[in-house]
Design a protein around this motif. Structure first.
Motif, short mmCIF file in Angstrom:
data_model
loop_
_atom_site.label_atom_id
_atom_site.label_comp_id
_atom_site.label_asym_id
_atom_site.label_seq_id
_atom_site.Cartn_x
_atom_site.Cartn_y
_atom_site.Cartn_z
N GLU A 293 26.57 80.15 46.45
CA GLU A 293 26.78 81.59 46.33
C GLU A 293 25.80 82.20 45.32
O GLU A 293 25.52 83.40 45.38
CB GLU A 293 28.22 81.89 45.91
CG GLU A 293 29.24 81.63 47.02
CD GLU A 293 30.66 81.91 46.56
OE1 GLU A 293 30.82 82.50 45.46
OE2 GLU A 293 31.60 81.54 47.28
N ASP A 294 25.30 81.35 44.41
CA ASP A 294 24.34 81.81 43.41
C ASP A 294 22.95 81.91 44.04
O ASP A 294 22.42 80.92 44.56
CB ASP A 294 24.32 80.83 42.23
CG ASP A 294 23.34 81.25 41.16
OD1 ASP A 294 23.65 82.16 40.39
OD2 ASP A 294 22.22 80.67 41.12
N ASP A 295 22.34 83.07 44.00
CA ASP A 295 21.07 83.30 44.67
C ASP A 295 19.95 82.41 44.13
O ASP A 295 19.14 81.89 44.91
CB ASP A 295 20.65 84.78 44.54
CG ASP A 295 21.54 85.70 45.37
OD1 ASP A 295 22.21 85.20 46.29
OD2 ASP A 295 21.55 86.91 45.08
N ALA A 296 19.90 82.22 42.81
CA ALA A 296 18.83 81.42 42.22
C ALA A 296 18.96 79.96 42.63
O ALA A 296 17.96 79.29 42.98
CB ALA A 296 18.86 81.54 40.70
N PHE A 297 20.19 79.45 42.61
CA PHE A 297 20.43 78.06 43.04
C PHE A 297 20.05 77.90 44.51
O PHE A 297 19.35 76.95 44.88
CB PHE A 297 21.90 77.71 42.84
CG PHE A 297 22.27 76.31 43.26
CD1 PHE A 297 22.19 75.26 42.36
CD2 PHE A 297 22.70 76.05 44.56
CE1 PHE A 297 22.54 73.96 42.75
CE2 PHE A 297 23.05 74.77 44.95
CZ PHE A 297 22.96 73.73 44.04
N ALA A 298 20.50 78.82 45.35
CA ALA A 298 20.22 78.73 46.79
C ALA A 298 18.72 78.83 47.07
O ALA A 298 18.19 78.12 47.93
CB ALA A 298 20.97 79.83 47.53
N LYS A 299 18.03 79.69 46.33
CA LYS A 299 16.59 79.84 46.53
C LYS A 299 15.84 78.55 46.20
O LYS A 299 14.92 78.14 46.91
CB LYS A 299 16.07 80.99 45.68
CG LYS A 299 14.59 81.31 45.90
CD LYS A 299 14.17 82.52 45.07
CE LYS A 299 12.69 82.84 45.31
NZ LYS A 299 12.25 84.02 44.52
N ALA A 300 16.27 77.88 45.11
CA ALA A 300 15.63 76.62 44.72
C ALA A 300 15.87 75.54 45.77
O ALA A 300 14.95 74.78 46.10
CB ALA A 300 16.16 76.17 43.36
N ARG A 301 17.08 75.47 46.30
CA ARG A 301 17.37 74.45 47.32
C ARG A 301 16.62 74.76 48.63
O ARG A 301 16.15 73.85 49.31
CB ARG A 301 18.88 74.41 47.61
CG ARG A 301 19.77 74.15 46.41
CD ARG A 301 19.63 72.75 45.82
NE ARG A 301 18.48 72.61 44.96
CZ ARG A 301 18.39 73.12 43.72
NH1 ARG A 301 19.36 73.85 43.21
NH2 ARG A 301 17.31 72.89 43.00
N SER A 302 16.50 76.04 48.95
CA SER A 302 15.74 76.42 50.14
C SER A 302 14.28 76.01 50.01
O SER A 302 13.66 75.53 50.96
CB SER A 302 15.85 77.92 50.38
OG SER A 302 15.12 78.33 51.51
N ALA A 303 13.73 76.20 48.82
CA ALA A 303 12.34 75.79 48.58
C ALA A 303 12.18 74.29 48.72
O ALA A 303 11.19 73.80 49.27
CB ALA A 303 11.90 76.25 47.18
N GLU A 304 13.17 73.52 48.24
CA GLU A 304 13.13 72.07 48.39
C GLU A 304 13.18 71.68 49.87
O GLU A 304 12.46 70.77 50.31
CB GLU A 304 14.31 71.43 47.66
CG GLU A 304 14.23 71.49 46.15
CD GLU A 304 15.53 71.12 45.48
OE1 GLU A 304 15.60 71.25 44.24
OE2 GLU A 304 16.49 70.72 46.19
N GLY A 305 14.02 72.37 50.64
CA GLY A 305 14.11 72.08 52.06
C GLY A 305 12.81 72.36 52.79
O GLY A 305 12.38 71.58 53.64
N ARG A 306 12.17 73.48 52.45
CA ARG A 306 10.88 73.80 53.08
C ARG A 306 9.82 72.78 52.69
O ARG A 306 9.01 72.36 53.52
CB ARG A 306 10.43 75.20 52.67
CG ARG A 306 11.18 76.33 53.34
CD ARG A 306 10.42 77.65 53.19
NE ARG A 306 10.23 77.99 51.79
CZ ARG A 306 11.11 78.65 51.05
NH1 ARG A 306 12.26 79.02 51.58
NH2 ARG A 306 10.84 78.94 49.79
N GLU A 307 9.83 72.37 51.42
CA GLU A 307 8.86 71.38 50.97
C GLU A 307 9.07 70.04 51.68
O GLU A 307 8.10 69.37 52.05
CB GLU A 307 8.97 71.18 49.45
CG GLU A 307 7.89 70.26 48.88
CD GLU A 307 7.98 70.10 47.38
OE1 GLU A 307 7.15 69.33 46.83
OE2 GLU A 307 8.87 70.72 46.75
N PHE A 308 10.33 69.69 51.90
CA PHE A 308 10.62 68.44 52.62
C PHE A 308 10.06 68.52 54.05
O PHE A 308 9.42 67.58 54.53
CB PHE A 308 12.13 68.19 52.67
CG PHE A 308 12.51 66.83 53.17
CD1 PHE A 308 12.58 65.75 52.30
CD2 PHE A 308 12.81 66.61 54.51
CE1 PHE A 308 12.92 64.48 52.77
CE2 PHE A 308 13.16 65.36 54.99
CZ PHE A 308 13.22 64.29 54.11
N GLY A 309 10.29 69.63 54.73
CA GLY A 309 9.76 69.80 56.08
C GLY A 309 8.25 69.80 56.12
O GLY A 309 7.63 69.20 57.01
#
Length: 334
Positions: A293-309
């Protein structure tokens, strides 16, 4: 040598699956040998099959029979044993009350291969889970028979390419399964929109996206990387696919790195990102959803997911840029 998060999860998974195996046999009791014989198996898929169980993980199990007619009575007894074993070990109840725990057969997993019904009946998903992330719990001989029958269906035209067979049909199904996972993510958003408020819906979407970009991506594309590596030989064999099935997604990536110097740096980055993913996921779901629910946390995890892909694409591109592998890599894309 210090254990990594990946090592810790693999060790924890082995322990819990051993406990589950013992509990299943205990609850099947005197009926175990009659039901299983050498033609019926129970196997685990999902995080258990990948060697990534966490204390809060679900356990996803399948029942399959080879060479003997399925029995609803036997399936019912196995479902009861599964429910009791999961309760004993404090795992969550089977999804949808165990409705998905029907008794599959080799024929049911293969007969609709390539048809529209393959998607609609979920047999493509069941087949891919068997090949990409499964481990036998009981009935290992039946599990091996099931694998050989399913893999043979992908090798039907191998005799026409005795010296240079490449697994185009299998690659087609892995890619199709990945696309279905992506479409299911979108469909799930519409379905859950009616059940959750906007805040909880957004958090759940973010969590599912993170899992899709990391664990689901690793499952599918570690298999494609493994097949690209195998294609460097004269021909890809069924034994190569059996080797693929016996390894977890992480083990496949590690083997590719051992065999290909040009892949090593990409795999190292993938493993580091995956360790971060497992660390993030190692908390109760309620806490996870609150974090997303925290935007900063979610943004960091999204960046990790994109980097993994991105890193997974670079790995496949590097493996498939020349030689025999280029033909198979091209087939994955076009």
């Amino acid at each position: 040598m210090e254990m990594t998060k990946l090592d810790e999860q693999a060790a924890y998974t082995r322990q819990k699956l051993d406990e589950l195996r013992d509990a299943l046999r205990r609850h099947l009791g005197d009926d175990a040998d009659r039901i299983l014989r050498d033609d019926t198996c129970i196997y685990v898929v999902g995080s258990g099959g990948r060697g990534e169980l966490l204390p809060n993980s679900d356990i996803d199990l399948f029942i399959a029979r080879v060479g003997r007619d399925p029995s609803e009575v036997d399936a019912f007894q196995v479902r009861q044993a599964i429910a009791r074993a999961l309760y004993d070990l404090k795992f969550p109840d089977p999804s949808q009350g165990g409705a998905f725990l029907k008794m599959h057969t080799a024929a049911s997993l293969c007969e609709q291969m390539g048809t529209p019904a393959d998607d609609a009946s979920n047999t493509l998903t069941a087949r891919m889970l068997l090949l990409l992330e499964s481990k036998p719990l009981l009935g290992e001989r039946a599990y091996e028979k099931l694998l050989r029958i399913v893999v043979q269906r992908y090798w039907q035209n191998a005799n026409e390419h005795a010296r240079d067979y490449q697994p185009f049909v299998l690659v087609n199904d892995v890619v199709r399964y990945w696309r279905i996972l992506l479409l299911n993510y979108v469909a799930k958003n519409f379905e859950r929109e009616r059940e959750l408020g906007p805040t909880k819906l957004k958090a759940e979407q973010r969590l599912r996206s993170y899992k899709l970009r990391c664990s689901r991506c690793a499952t599918c594309f570690s298999a494609l990387a493994f097949l690209l590596d195998a294609t460097a030989k004269e021909r890809v064999t069924r034994e190569d696919v059996f080797d693929l099935v016996r390894r977890s997604p992480i083990e496949r990536l590690k083997l590719v790195a051992e065999r290909n110097d040009e892949a090593r740096s990409h795999v190292e980055k993938l493993l580091a990102l995956y360790g971060t993913f497992l660390t993030t996921m190692d908390r109760p779901k309620e806490q996870l959803l609150a974090s997303f629910e925290d935007d900063a946390f979610a943004k960091a995890r999204s960046a990790e997911g994109r980097e993994f892909g991105d890193e997974m694409f670079e790995l496949l591109h590097r493996l498939g840029e020349k030689g025999r592998r280029r033909v198979l890599f091209r087939h994955m894309v076009v």
